[in-house]
Design an enzyme around this catalytic site. Structure first.
Site, short mmCIF file in Angstrom:
data_model
loop_
_atom_site.label_atom_id
_atom_site.label_comp_id
_atom_site.label_asym_id
_atom_site.label_seq_id
_atom_site.Cartn_x
_atom_site.Cartn_y
_atom_site.Cartn_z
NE ARG A 161 -2.29 -1.24 3.60
CZ ARG A 161 -1.78 -0.41 4.49
NH1 ARG A 161 -1.92 0.90 4.34
NH2 ARG A 161 -1.15 -0.85 5.55
CE1 TYR A 185 2.48 -7.18 -4.16
CE2 TYR A 185 1.36 -6.43 -2.18
CZ TYR A 185 2.19 -7.34 -2.82
OH TYR A 185 2.71 -8.40 -2.12
N GLY A 186 -2.29 -5.38 -3.97
CA GLY A 186 -3.04 -5.48 -2.72
C GLY A 186 -4.12 -4.43 -2.53
N GLY A 187 -4.09 -3.83 -1.36
CA GLY A 187 -5.11 -2.86 -0.98
C GLY A 187 -5.21 -1.66 -1.91
CE LYS A 204 -7.01 -4.02 4.84
NZ LYS A 204 -5.75 -4.11 5.50
CG HIS A 206 -7.26 -3.22 9.99
ND1 HIS A 206 -5.97 -2.76 10.15
CD2 HIS A 206 -7.16 -4.25 9.11
CE1 HIS A 206 -5.13 -3.47 9.40
NE2 HIS A 206 -5.83 -4.38 8.77
CB SER A 248 -0.78 -3.55 8.00
OG SER A 248 -1.94 -2.84 7.66
CB ALA A 249 2.62 -6.87 8.77
CB CYS A 250 0.60 -6.09 14.09
SG CYS A 250 1.75 -4.77 13.71
CE LYS A 267 -5.57 -7.10 10.65
NZ LYS A 267 -4.22 -6.51 10.68
CG ASN A 310 0.37 -15.64 12.50
OD1 ASN A 310 0.92 -16.72 12.57
ND2 ASN A 310 0.64 -14.76 11.55
CG ASP A 359 -7.30 -7.42 6.80
OD1 ASP A 359 -6.35 -7.22 7.57
OD2 ASP A 359 -7.55 -6.67 5.84
NE ARG A 415 0.22 -8.34 2.57
CZ ARG A 415 -0.36 -8.09 3.73
NH1 ARG A 415 -1.41 -8.77 4.12
NH2 ARG A 415 0.13 -7.15 4.53
N GLY A 439 0.54 -19.98 18.93
CA GLY A 439 -0.41 -20.83 19.66
C GLY A 439 -0.46 -20.53 21.14
CD GLU A 440 2.74 -22.07 23.98
OE1 GLU A 440 1.75 -22.10 24.74
OE2 GLU A 440 3.45 -23.08 23.73
#
Ligand code: GTP
Ligand code: SPV
Ligand code: MN
Length: 594
Positions: free
Chosen positions: A70, A211-213, A220, A240, A262-264, A266, A268, A287, A378, A504-505
């Site tokens: 973005r 690209y993407g968004g 977005k 978001h 972003s990339a923090c 979600k 996962n 997302d 991605r 997972g933890e």
């Protein structure tokens, strides 16, 4: 399929006259169409088909090295008054911006096909869903929209003669002259890229990026920037946020919506494999959440998307096995590395790779100076392929939200988990959120920045009015408002080691949240909110040093005071638009910190 919608026909004709494509194709959403477009892109060298035995029906793309994420500096909220866009959005007068962009759009699709993509954000026919029409000259966008949205004839049917739609115009901004040879990833130079939103007429114009968004306009642009503005006007929320269902050993269900930048984390968290025995996570969305108050007075969330456009690097069978299974087949990969056996690879995949062709189409070995996959590489995968997709993920009524989580990437200061003292304090937590920036945006540098509610790049109106809307929603929900928590999986030691194992933890932290909601587990009150005290957080079976746990759960009042001073300076940017209740929260936190 021929549409009887007069407004749509007129708009498509207008765009065709302006952009002057060689031909126009209406996207029907069929498998045959997807296959044909993929073949077309393989034939022209834009796409690579992956090894059918390893990854059936999957394709890899390499973007232009200048078009990898973005572009926040080129993203605009164009409303009549600049104040309505607020200090965190780029603003240009709509008349002026349309003039500039009309010049760019004129003849911009010469030598190309113009695709008309009817799409629905949310299940077709759900009262929460919205229909959009994306016009694009990128076949890559078409195949991605096939996965990310419900696209094609069924939307034209739902639209009928006089249904409403949100027009989304997209061009890569690379017309072809007579006889000119195309490149694998055509796009415009950065100074010609515009990702423009006209919230007063619910219109999106995007130019210059594929690209993407920037280009998949349902995501977005529509589902966050335009939808957040509609949501404020209509009394709902567009956030978001991932959405997950957590089931405890007694079979009680909790629904959690979590906003991280972003990339923090979600994707996962949304597909987490719980390490605490008997607890189970199912994914509803990774997302975006659209939420409305239901007849029961509770907040109900739907995922407007139908696919995952997820960060590839770091995704492995260990960190996120459910994402890995989601992209076993029928997936699209952008800016990943290609292995010698015709599969994809990226850093942190946790399988060895001795040789590959990197995302820039160069030979790569582990000795190379550069990474093999771009940090914002991605995958695009159908949500239905996720082994832990929740059976109710397409329920038009949505799922009732019990818990909101905010967070970000903070190597320092912010503890593992804090519970807000009440909903207003939770709004304060969301508004004060800050995070270290990532590769998800091209032009933000590497720094710590305020990212309120993880919506900084996505709020389609004045952020201060957005905070007011959050307080108003809290008032409407009353005692049915979700409990609010703040998390940080990214705290590091002095040597730069993660203090918390994460992934997972993180289920241990989710468990504490649910038990707080049920009133089953304790907490201590600290100046920044409730936190687990010794024994409250289930750490059984986890190999973690007691000092690390202590550090993860300690509030450094000095560091928080500094953070608060920074937050106060941030609020000053919004002048007298800042809600009084937010200021009151800030003062109260100050007093508590002493
Ligand atoms: P967007 O799609 O950009 O909105 O990103 P996202 O919020 O969905 O982030 P995602 O889950 O894709 O994670 C981004 C990166 O953070 C990946 O490289 C992950 O491996 C990493 N990550 C996710 N969760 C954790 C965690 O709990 N701990 C650590 N250390 N890293 C994590
Ligand atoms: C994000 O940046 O938050 C994403 C990727 O989810 S993009 O679709 O490019 O916005
Ligand atoms: Mn995102």
């Amino acid at each position: 399929m021929e549409t009887k919608n007069q407004k749509l026909r007129e708009w498509v004709a207008e765009v065709e006259a302006m952009c002057q494509p060689d031909r126009v194709e209406w996207v029907d959403g069929s498998t045959a169409e997807y296959d044909r477009l993929m073949q077309l892109m393989v034939d022209c060298g834009m796409a690579t088909k992956l090894n059918e035995q390893k990854r059936p029906n999957s394709f890899a793309f390499r973007s232009d090295p200048s078009d990898v994420a973005r572009v926040e500096n080129n993203t605009y909220i164009a409303c009549k008054n600049q104040e309505d866009a607020g200090p965190t959005n780029n603003w240009i007068d709509p008349v002026e911006l349309k003039k500039t962009m009309t010049e760019l759009y004129t003849g911009c699709m010469k030598g190309r096909t113009m695709y008309v993509i009817p799409f629905s954000m949310g299940p077709i026919g759900s009262p929460i869903s919205k229909i959009g029409i994306e016009i694009t000259d990128s076949p890559y966008v078409v195949v991605n929209m096939h996965i990310m949205t419900r696209a094609g004839d069924k939307v034209i049917e739902a639209l009928g003669e006089d249904g409403e739609f949100i027009p989304c115009l997209h061009s890569i901004g690379a017309p072809l002259a007579e006889g000119q040879e195309d490149v694998p990833w055509p796009c415009a130079p950065i100074e010609e890229k515009y990702i423009a939103h006209f919230p007063e007429e619910n219109l999106i114009w995007s130019y210059g990026s594929g690209y993407g968004g920037n280009a998949l306009l349902g995501k977005k642009c529509l589902a966050l920037r335009i939808a957040s503005n509609m949501a404020r006007e209509e009394g709902w929320m567009a956030e978001h946020m991932l959405i997950l269902r957590l089931t405890n050993p007694e079979g009680h269900r909790f629904h959690i919506a979590a906003a991280f930048p972003s990339a923090c984390g979600k994707t996962n968290l949304a597909m987490l494999q719980a390490t605490v025995p008997g607890w189970k996570v199912e994914c509803i969305g990774d997302d975006i959440a659209w939420m409305k108050i239901g007849d029961d007075g509770r907040l109900h969330a739907i995922n407007p998307e139908s696919g995952f456009f997820g960060v590839a690097p770091g995704t492995s069978d260990k960190s996120n096995p459910m994402a890995m299974r989601s992209l076993d087949e029928n997936s699209i990969f952008t800016n990943c590395a290609l292995t010698d056996d015709g599969d994809i690879w990226w850093e942190g995949m946790d399988v060895p790779c001795d040789h590959a062709i990197d995302w820039k189409n160069n030979e790569w070995t582990p000795e190379s100076d550069n990474v093999a996959a771009h940090a914002n590489a991605r995958f695009t995968a159908p949500a239905a392929q996720c082994p832990v997709i929740c059976e109710d993920w397409e329920d038009p009524a949505g799922v009732p939200i019990d818990v909101f989580v905010f967070g970000g990437r903070r190597t320092q200061t912010v503890p593992l988990v804090t519970q807000a003292l009440d909903f207003d304090h939770g709004v304060f937590m969301g508004a004060m959120a800050a995070s270290e920036t990532t590769a998800a945006a091209l032009d933000v540098g590497q720094k710590l920045r305020r990212d309120p509610f993880a919506m900084l790049p996505f709020c389609g109106y004045n952020m201060a009015d957005y905070w007011t809307h959050w307080f108003a929603m809290g008032d409407k929900l009353g005692d049915k408002a979700p409990a609010v928590f703040y998390v940080n999986w990214f705290r590091t030691s002095k040597e730069g080691r993660w203090l918390w194992p994460g992934f997972g933890e993180n289920s241990r932290v989710l468990k504490w949240m649910c038990e707080r909601v049920e009133g089953k587990v304790g907490a201590k009150e600290t100046p920044i909110g409730h936190m687990p005290q010794d024994g409250d957080l289930d750490l059984s079976g986890l190999d973690i040093a007691p000092e690390d746990v202590t550090e993860l759960l300690t509030v450094d009042a000095g560091a928080f005071k500094e953070d608060l001073a920074d937050g106060e300076a941030y609020l000053a940017k919004f002048g007298d638009k800042v809600p009084e209740r937010l200021r009151a929260q800030l003062e109260a936190q100050k007093t508590r910190l002493g």
